[in-house]
Write an enzyme that holds these catalytic residues in place. Structure first.
Site, PDB file in Angstrom:
ATOM      1  N   GLU A 118       0.846  -1.186   0.000  1.00  9.12           N
ATOM      2  CA  GLU A 118       0.000   0.000   0.000  1.00  9.12           C
ATOM      3  C   GLU A 118       0.886   1.242   0.000  1.00  9.12           C
ATOM      4  OE1 GLU A 118      -2.761   0.424   3.272  1.00  9.12           O
ATOM      5  OE2 GLU A 118      -3.700   2.149   2.333  1.00  9.12           O
ATOM      6  N   GLY A 257       3.271   2.624  10.649  1.00 11.51           N
ATOM      7  CA  GLY A 257       3.035   1.850  11.863  1.00 11.51           C
ATOM      8  C   GLY A 257       2.894   0.367  11.572  1.00 11.51           C
ATOM      9  N   ALA A 258       2.015   0.041  10.634  1.00 12.45           N
ATOM     10  CA  ALA A 258       1.752  -1.358  10.328  1.00 12.45           C
ATOM     11  C   ALA A 258       0.887  -1.438   9.072  1.00 12.45           C
ATOM     12  CB  ALA A 258       1.037  -2.042  11.485  1.00 12.45           C
ATOM     13  N   GLU A 260      -2.239  -3.871   6.986  1.00 15.32           N
ATOM     14  CA  GLU A 260      -3.313  -4.845   7.179  1.00 15.32           C
ATOM     15  C   GLU A 260      -3.413  -5.927   6.099  1.00 15.32           C
ATOM     16  OE1 GLU A 260      -3.770  -1.530   6.378  1.00 15.32           O
ATOM     17  OE2 GLU A 260      -5.402  -1.291   4.945  1.00 15.32           O
ATOM     18  N   ASN A 261      -2.315  -6.294   5.431  1.00 15.15           N
ATOM     19  CA  ASN A 261      -2.350  -7.343   4.407  1.00 15.15           C
ATOM     20  C   ASN A 261      -3.203  -8.524   4.859  1.00 15.15           C
ATOM     21  OD1 ASN A 261      -0.018  -5.862   3.227  1.00 15.15           O
ATOM     22  ND2 ASN A 261       0.995  -6.711   5.038  1.00 15.15           N
ATOM     23  N   GLU A 294      -5.163  -2.664  12.752  1.00 22.90           N
ATOM     24  CA  GLU A 294      -4.896  -3.537  11.593  1.00 22.90           C
ATOM     25  C   GLU A 294      -5.883  -4.698  11.559  1.00 22.90           C
ATOM     26  OE1 GLU A 294      -3.060  -2.074   9.581  1.00 22.90           O
ATOM     27  OE2 GLU A 294      -2.130  -0.696  11.014  1.00 22.90           O
ATOM     28  N   GLU A 316      -9.693   4.217   6.322  1.00 18.26           N
ATOM     29  CA  GLU A 316      -8.840   4.696   7.419  1.00 18.26           C
ATOM     30  C   GLU A 316      -9.619   5.465   8.490  1.00 18.26           C
ATOM     31  OE1 GLU A 316      -6.209   3.393   7.945  1.00 18.26           O
ATOM     32  OE2 GLU A 316      -5.551   2.633   6.003  1.00 18.26           O
TER      33      GLU A 316
END
Ligand code: ARG
Ligand code: ZN
Length: 857
Positions: A118, A257-258, A260-261, A294, A316
């Site tokens: 992303e 930060g992270a 969400e795959n 996530e 988001e």
């Protein structure tokens, strides 16, 4: 070129199946892709297909098994001619993950391979229609040296595996169609904490948190947070997990930060690893919040994704709201609300009043990475929170159920979301949609009059001009209010009023005496309130308001109302004395109020930040604000010396645990040291050194060191050296060591930061390390805004040096300089000069170029 929201067109091809075959190596990875493509009925028939690439050269291109010569490169994209309605495209590329310092696409991070796709990273791996409305089912085979990559992970479920000499391979299949930005793979030498979760309908899910050997003991909190997230989403939003496996992997080089795959969330180590010795209470909360965030994306983001990147807030904004509500439920609701408002005001309000202002659903962009902003995320969450407030919890849930039912499996728009809430919750959101299109923080002016036995409330709203947007329409602003009777200190119930005109009057009967108004309770709308309220009424609310947020707000207003005129040089000696007396009196009442818990007490005792104060002043002089703020801090520290000391002694007795009581005690201890440092630095240094030495947790130790870094004392150097030696080799803690020095109030902070940039542990290659030094510095008004302009030059130098290495991270430093219009003339000119210097550089990334040009305006 600018990309515009109104230009959206569906992609002419569908890609039902994607097969990827990876031959993994750190310096060279070969990628073979096979895509089945069929004509998209929703689009006119096209004889070509555009496959996005970024820095790729195809080593082989085949259509329906035949080597194709019918392709051309258009910039980085590959365009193929296709003469039928259905084809199979096979393309090979070769990439070098270890040379990928942008950390987008497939990259190497301390010996492992991982991905970030992303928003547009997938095109750095293989040619593909890299846009969120092209959903495909992925089957992925990954092979590589077993010794280097014992663990091979991808989205979905592992369906086959095998060995092949020194190599081994795994095949993964993800049954849920997804856009390319949700693709992920990880290969490396990792260990896992494993657990299980049984969903509400009895699905048994295996959970893993993968980290590097040695970090396993620090994953318990992440795992517990994950299980709590899964349970909470079932209970509060009715959302159940949809695979048999959920993997989290922590990597130390990560831009954000992270991510969400699907089924394989990739995290910055900062949001996974925590134990009492190395993580603060704030770090613990960060882990819980991001793990929740996530995980919640699995529905708000993955099952329902975005049609195009202009709709980013669809996933988001909604997911931030979901993680905020989750954290509110797990801990203290009012304290979490105050923290979230602080972030909004500290980051989003300045963005909304500056050159980079944009609506939560932007209209155009050059580089989408620049739009992962506080506006899209945090204001986006506030906008949905307002819908929830107007609907009530039950109706709002009906609205979100409608949304999930209606759009599951789709790439949706913000409009789809609003319509679902409208239909499901039974609201009319026609005018409310303006919150999606108009940028700028609305200002509400409040006047309360008393006529006969009526309280008459007149509210006026203005929405400020922002770049490209003028003459805005009034928006619906839901405001929770209460009118307090002065004598009893009570009110007869909270009400929700909605201001939807430019100006409106609301009358409330039954008041023999003029009541005290409490407004925007729990921060029901993301607006600024201009209220003409007497100091004594603020003192009243700070002591008596039963809405914790409103009480906090009264306390903040009391201090801001003093500091703003003080910094502008508008306070007479008398008003200064009177103001200080009010503030000290109100703080004393807070210290002595036995109904408060210490977490909340800590909020009420905190001073407004320098940024927040400077937002209220045109042509702000950071030096003046800093002096006035320090002077008030020192005054409070000495006026309440004994009370604060007793509070410290009480807090010191509370043993370490993660209970609210113990967290509250820790928050108070460091806060009290901060006041002491301003009023009696030598005494504070002693106390802080004592706290440092006796700390059995990072919250106390970091708090003490934070205070010490600002005091020129023998303890300062000693403890800084001790801290480094104690935690050498622990990257996340060494990041704190860099940050503390860059944030410090020490007069030589600029020299310190320069020296730290030459420290052997500093590297431009690791975003956490870069941020730990330079984000901390850019947020330190005392250093960044040094009158010499040296702070501005340092940030500009950093941007120029970092831009070719990691454009995304470099561009994130531009907004700090973009505040030039808000500063007093001398600093304003110095800041602008640095922006111009960056703009004149020969080769800028699209990221930095866009931010700098917009900032110059
Ligand atoms: N979707 C991720 C999150 O909100 C953020 C990823 C953004 N990545 C980027 N390169 N802009 O958790
Ligand atoms: Zn997100």
């Amino acid at each position: 070129p600018e990309i515009r929201r109104e230009d959206y067109k569906p992609f002419p091809w569908l890609v039902p199946e994607t097969r990827l075959d990876f031959d993994l190596g750190l310096d060279s990875t070969r990628v073979r892709s096979r895509l089945t493509v069929v004509h998209n009925e929703k689009s006119p028939r096209s004889s070509t297909i555009r496959l996005n690439g970024d820095g790729l050269t195809p080593t082989s291109v085949k259509v329906d098994g035949e080597v194709s010569r019918a392709y051309v490169m258009d910039g980085d994209d590959l365009i193929l001619t296709l003469d039928d309605n259905a084809h199979e495209i096979a393309i090979e590329t070769e990439i070098d993950p270890s040379a990928n310092s942008q950390l987008m696409g497939l990259y190497a991070s301390s010996g492992m391979l991982c991905t970030q796709c992303e928003a547009e990273g997938f095109r750095r791996i293989t040619f593909f229609p890299d846009r969120p409305d092209v959903l495909s089912t992925y089957t992925v085979k990954m092979s590589g040296p077993k010794a280097l990559f014992p663990i091979l992970l991808c989205n979905g479920n592992k369906v086959a595996e095998g060995e092949d000499g020194e190599n081994h391979w795994a095949e993964w299949h993800d049954p849920w169609p997804k856009p390319s930005y949700l693709f992920a793979l990880v290969a490396g030498d990792l260990v896992a904490r494993t657990d299980r979760f049984t969903t509400m309908n009895g699905r048994e899910v295996e959970l893993n948190v993968y980290v590097r050997d040695g970090d396993l003991e620090r994953t318990e909190h992440a795992m517990e947070s994950l299980k709590r997230s899964m349970k909470w989403d079932e209970e509060v939003f009715g959302r159940e997990y949809d695979l048999d496996l959920f993997n989290i992997v922590a990597v130390s080089d990560f831009n954000m930060g992270a991510m969400e795959n699907k089924g394989l969330n990739v995290f910055n180590t900062k949001y996974v690893l925590a134990d009492p010795e190395t993580a603060t209470d704030g770090d613990y909360d960060g882990v819980e919040g991001v793990i929740g965030h996530e995980y919640f994306h699995n529905w708000s983001g993955n099952r329902i994704t975005c049609r195009d990147w202009f709709q980013l807030s669809l996933k988001e904004g909604f997911t931030v709201l979901r993680d905020q509500l989750f954290s509110q439920d797990m801990g203290s609701e009012p304290v979490k609300r105050i923290e979230d408002v602080r972030v909004l005001r500290g980051v989003q309000f300045p963005e909304d009043s500056g050159p980079l202002a944009h609506p939560i659903r932007p209209d155009s962009y050059r580089e989408i990475s620049n739009f992962y902003t506080s506006t899209v995320y945090n204001k986006g969450a506030e906008v949905i929170r307002m819908m929830k407030t107007m609907a009530g919890d039950e109706a709002f849930r009906k609205g979100t159920d409608t949304y999930f039912d209606r759009h599951d499996g789709e790439a949706a728009t913000c409009e789809d979301f609003v319509k679902s809430i409208e239909d499901g919750a039974g609201l009319d959101l026609t005018q409310f949609r303006l919150w999606y299109s108009q940028a700028g923080t609305p200002k509400v002016t409040v006047e309360l009059a008393h006529e006969g036995d009526e309280a008459v409330l007149t509210l006026t709203q203005t929405v400020p001009d922002t770049p490209g947007q003028t003459d805005k329409k009034p928006m619906p602003i839901p405001l929770k209010i209460a009118l307090f009777d002065r004598t009893s200190g009570k009110h007869s119930g909270e009400e929700l009023i909605v201001l939807d005109k430019a100006s409106d009057t609301f009358r409330f009967g039954g008041f023999a005496e003029k009541p005290v108004l409490s407004i925007n309770r729990s921060f029901s709308a993301p607006v600024t309130i201009q209220r003409d309220i007497a100091g004594e009424d603020l003192v009243f609310l700070a002591a008596k308001d039963d809405d914790p947020f409103a009480r906090y707000e009264a306390m903040q207003d009391l201090m801001v109302g003093h500091l703003v005129p003080a910094a502008k040089g508008e306070l007479s000696d008398e008003t200064r004395e009177a103001g200080r007396k009010d503030i000290v009196g109100a703080l004393k009442a807070v210290i002595e109020d036995e109904s408060l818990d210490d977490l909340m007490r800590g909020e009420l005792l905190s001073m407004p930040s320098q940024t927040y104060i400077s937002e209220q002043i045109e042509a702000a002089d950071p030096g003046r604000i800093f002096e006035e703020r320090e002077a008030l801090k020192a005054h409070i520290g000495s006026a309440l010396k004994d009370e604060l000391h007793r509070l410290y002694e009480r807090a010191e007795k509370v043993p370490y645990s993660m209970s609210a009581e113990a967290k509250g005690a820790r928050k108070l201890k460091t806060l009290i040291l901060v006041y002491a440092a301003a009023s009696d630095p030598q005494k504070a240094a002693e106390l802080a050194a004592h706290q440092y030495d006796h700390a059995d947790n990072m919250t106390d130790r970091q708090g003490a060191l934070m205070v010490l870094t600002g005091i020129d004392s023998a303890e300062r150097t000693g403890k800084l050296i001790d801290f480094y030696n104690r935690y050498e080799g622990n990257a996340l803690v060494i990041d704190k060591w860099f940050s503390l020095q860059a944030m410090s109030l020490h007069p030589q902070v600029i020299e310190h930061v320069k020296a730290l940039a030459d420290h052997e542990d500093f590297t431009m290659k690791n975003p956490n390390r870069v941020r730990s030094l330079y984000m901390a510095f850019a947020a330190n008004p005392h250093g960044f805004h040094a009158a010499s302009g040296e702070g501005y030059r340092m940030i500009a130098d950093l941007i120029l040096e970092l831009d070719p290495i990691n454009a995304q991270t470099a561009a994130r430093f531009v907004p700090a300089l973009g505040r030039w219009r808000k500063m007093e003339p001398a600093r304003s000119a110095l800041m602008r000069e640095q922006l111009e210097r960056i703009a004149a550089a020969p080769k800028l990334s699209r990221d930095t170029f866009e931010q700098v040009t917009r900032s110059l305006g």
